[in-house]
Design a protein around this motif. Structure first.
Motif, PDB file in Angstrom:
ATOM      1  N   THR A  64      19.849  78.259 144.490  1.00 34.09           N
ATOM      2  CA  THR A  64      19.392  78.807 142.975  1.00 34.09           C
ATOM      3  C   THR A  64      19.145  78.042 142.090  1.00 34.09           C
ATOM      4  O   THR A  64      18.398  78.062 141.095  1.00 34.09           O
ATOM      5  CB  THR A  64      20.795  79.651 142.908  1.00 34.09           C
ATOM      6  N   ALA A  65      20.025  76.874 142.029  1.00 35.84           N
ATOM      7  CA  ALA A  65      19.812  75.967 141.058  1.00 35.84           C
ATOM      8  C   ALA A  65      18.392  75.258 141.254  1.00 35.84           C
ATOM      9  O   ALA A  65      17.763  75.103 139.946  1.00 35.84           O
ATOM     10  CB  ALA A  65      20.832  74.734 141.270  1.00 35.84           C
TER      11      ALA A  65
ATOM     12  N   LEU B 275      15.578  75.339 138.246  1.00 35.58           N
ATOM     13  CA  LEU B 275      14.975  74.351 137.587  1.00 35.58           C
ATOM     14  C   LEU B 275      13.401  74.065 138.150  1.00 35.58           C
ATOM     15  O   LEU B 275      12.698  73.556 137.033  1.00 35.58           O
ATOM     16  CB  LEU B 275      15.759  72.977 138.400  1.00 35.58           C
ATOM     17  N   GLU B 276      13.092  74.206 139.062  1.00 35.21           N
ATOM     18  CA  GLU B 276      11.714  74.131 139.395  1.00 35.21           C
ATOM     19  C   GLU B 276      10.729  75.467 139.272  1.00 35.21           C
ATOM     20  O   GLU B 276       9.446  75.183 139.674  1.00 35.21           O
ATOM     21  CB  GLU B 276      11.706  73.441 140.862  1.00 35.21           C
ATOM     22  N   GLY B 277      11.332  76.513 139.325  1.00 33.61           N
ATOM     23  CA  GLY B 277      10.495  77.701 139.244  1.00 33.61           C
ATOM     24  C   GLY B 277      10.073  78.435 140.513  1.00 33.61           C
ATOM     25  O   GLY B 277       9.758  79.623 140.441  1.00 33.61           O
ATOM     26  N   GLU B 278      10.230  77.827 141.711  1.00 36.36           N
ATOM     27  CA  GLU B 278      10.131  78.304 143.040  1.00 36.36           C
ATOM     28  C   GLU B 278      11.130  78.117 143.846  1.00 36.36           C
ATOM     29  O   GLU B 278      11.944  77.261 143.796  1.00 36.36           O
ATOM     30  CB  GLU B 278       8.902  77.744 143.550  1.00 36.36           C
ATOM     31  N   LEU B 279      11.391  78.900 144.676  1.00 38.57           N
ATOM     32  CA  LEU B 279      12.304  78.778 145.896  1.00 38.57           C
ATOM     33  C   LEU B 279      12.032  77.563 146.610  1.00 38.57           C
ATOM     34  O   LEU B 279      10.752  77.297 147.218  1.00 38.57           O
ATOM     35  CB  LEU B 279      12.329  80.063 146.869  1.00 38.57           C
ATOM     36  N   PRO B 280      12.935  76.644 147.190  1.00 35.65           N
ATOM     37  CA  PRO B 280      12.659  75.328 148.021  1.00 35.65           C
ATOM     38  C   PRO B 280      12.189  75.764 149.325  1.00 35.65           C
ATOM     39  O   PRO B 280      12.566  76.680 149.944  1.00 35.65           O
ATOM     40  CB  PRO B 280      14.037  74.741 147.829  1.00 35.65           C
ATOM     41  N   THR B 281      11.273  74.845 149.861  1.00 36.04           N
ATOM     42  CA  THR B 281      11.179  75.145 151.313  1.00 36.04           C
ATOM     43  C   THR B 281      12.601  74.286 152.116  1.00 36.04           C
ATOM     44  O   THR B 281      13.242  73.754 151.228  1.00 36.04           O
ATOM     45  CB  THR B 281       9.952  74.270 151.772  1.00 36.04           C
ATOM     46  N   ALA B 282      12.664  74.311 153.337  1.00 38.00           N
ATOM     47  CA  ALA B 282      13.849  73.689 153.823  1.00 38.00           C
ATOM     48  C   ALA B 282      13.670  72.272 153.719  1.00 38.00           C
ATOM     49  O   ALA B 282      14.730  71.677 153.449  1.00 38.00           O
ATOM     50  CB  ALA B 282      13.769  74.172 155.477  1.00 38.00           C
TER      51      ALA B 282
END
Ligand code: ACO
Length: 428
Positions: A89-90, A94-101
């Motif tokens: 979630t952080a 912070l980055e605007g998109e969900l992170p990849t794995a």
């Protein structure tokens, strides 16, 4: 189609002005052209407490207060609370998109690398009195981090900002845990990098003699609570971070301003105030008298009401579910009965109904934190840990926004006109 403009007539002069409307707003500076006489500076808008003023454009959090909707970067809070981790979630905030794995793994590793604080930070914390409020300790220590990382002043450098944001996410739980141990006279427990973010924090708070048996249900519940608190657009503490950050100070100083704002009982301090209120009520039979007192203007029903939510706070709904999971593990918090009855009576009472006052996120969070073993004055620290990703995402967004400048509101001067200085000997 009608034009997106507002036409107003200044009845002082009879002049008509046409102001553009963009995104449902007029620009307050467009009012300056509305002038009654030479040199009056033009019209200003007056909005104490910013009841109807947008202070920025933001792509981070969406709230529809009438419909009880909260989304981070477009994702409904209910879905994030169900499936996401706090660091995921952080990253999203912070980055605007969900992170990849791979991105998430890299972010987790980066955070893990920075969890230690300089030993002088420990010494600094040791200097606080045994009964120091942990929020005071947190705000002092986070502000002090700016002296340990003077490079944080380089706020024009995107890579440097990233490093400081990671440092904050990594070190705040360590400082928060040290503050917890300090109030109990327990030795500080150092970060364990074999644990995940929440597991490490819980271990730093509760480990005794090198041992701590983690309860996965309680840890996930804490994680959900932190996710629910992670951002809430332009609330009091976030506005403080943006406003202080607009002076181009380092992020540790800006975040400590946010912690200070959160400390207050009308904001994050409400979770602590709710528990004190439930203690004061003591028994369900005292509730009607307490409600009458509040209605007569003596104090507030803490944990009720919100500037933006006027139907219900979606976080409060989710928190009730978390409470069920937690109380199943810990046994019922005896104050829950008072809280439920208080809520029931308030929601039927014309005073609260007509003012659209509903339980907010903090009405039940304190009961859960207490059941988890955290003392009352520590609740707002947990809120601060949750809100941190929001503060630093909004700080970053503010600095990158070409429309922003140093925050500096105007005023309506109501004091004396010019008068000559009176020497001390000649004053009444
Ligand atoms: N108990 C009793 N009356 C209340 C409450 C309350 N909790 N909240 C608002 N009111 C009343 C006010 O007295 C006012 O009544 P009036 O119109 O007769 O004067 C009316 O409702 C409107 O209240 P405002 O103070 O104008 O609302 P505002 O938007 O400024 O305040 C706030 C919002 C600060 C959250 C307020 O509802 C409050 O003090 N709540 C209690 C503290 C709390 O729980 N804070 C946590 C907020 S959520 C968060 O920060 C995570």
């Amino acid at each position: 189609m009608a034009e997106d403009t507002l036409t107003v007539t200044d009845n002082r002069t009879g002049r008509e002005y046409t102001l553009p409307i963009t995104d449902g707003t007029i620009h307050a500076t467009d009012l300056r052209q509305v002038s009654a006489e030479e040199g009056d500076g033009g019209l200003m808008s007056y909005d104490p407490a910013y009841l109807n003023t947008a202070s920025c454009r933001s792509a981070i959090t969406f709230i529809d207060g009438d419909r009880g909707i909260l989304r981070y970067r477009g994702y409904p809070i209910e879905q994030l609370a169900e499936d996401a981790t706090f660091l995921e979630t952080a990253y999203l905030l912070l980055e605007g998109e969900l992170p990849t794995a791979t991105q998430l793994q890299a972010f987790e590793d980066e955070v893990r690398y920075h969890t230690y604080v300089h030993v002088n930070v420990q010494k600094f914390l040791e200097g606080f009195r045994y009964d120091a409020h942990p929020m005071g300790m947190l705000l002092g220590a986070v502000g002090a981090l700016s002296t340990f990382y003077p490079d944080a002043k380089e706020i024009g450098d995107a890579e440097n900002r990233h490093l400081q944001r990671v440092r904050l996410v990594a070190k705040m739980p360590t400082i928060a845990a040290f503050a917890f141990r300090h109030s109990r006279g327990l030795p500080y427990v150092l970060p364990r990098n074999d644990l995940d973010y929440i597991g490490n924090f819980v271990n730093m708070t509760f480990e005794i003699g090198g041992r701590h048996e983690p309860n996965p249900v309680l840890q996930r519940s804490l994680e959900i609570l932190l996710i629910l608190h992670a951002d809430h657009e332009q609330n009091c503490s976030t506005s403080a971070v943006r406003s202080v950050g607009s002076s181009q100070v380092d992020p540790f100083s800006a975040v400590s301003a946010g912690i200070a704002a959160l400390y207050g009982p009308l904001h994050g301090g409400a979770n602590e105030a709710v528990l004190r209120m439930l203690d004061e009520i003591g028994d369900t039979k005292n509730i009607p008298a307490f409600i009458e007192q509040v209605k007569a203007g003596h104090g507030r029903l803490m944990g009720f009401g919100h500037r933006v939510y006027k139907s219900y706070d979606p976080r409060a709904k989710l928190i009730k579910r978390v409470a069920d999971d937690v109380f199943e593990q810990t046994g019922l918090n005896p104050k829950l009965e008072i809280a439920l009855e208080l809520e029931r009576i308030a929601l039927e009472d014309e005073y609260f109904v007509s003012r659209k006052l509903y339980p907010n996120v903090d009405f039940y969070s304190g009961l859960i934190y207490q059941a988890m073993g955290y003392p009352t004055d520590y609740f707002t620290v947990l809120f601060a840990l949750g809100r941190l990703p929001g503060w630093i995402s909004q700080w970053e967004e503010h600095l990158s926004d070409p429309e922003q400048k140093i925050s500096r509101p105007r005023q309506i001067y109501t004091g004396e006109g010019e008068r000559p200085y009176v020497p001390r000997a000649r004053r009444g």
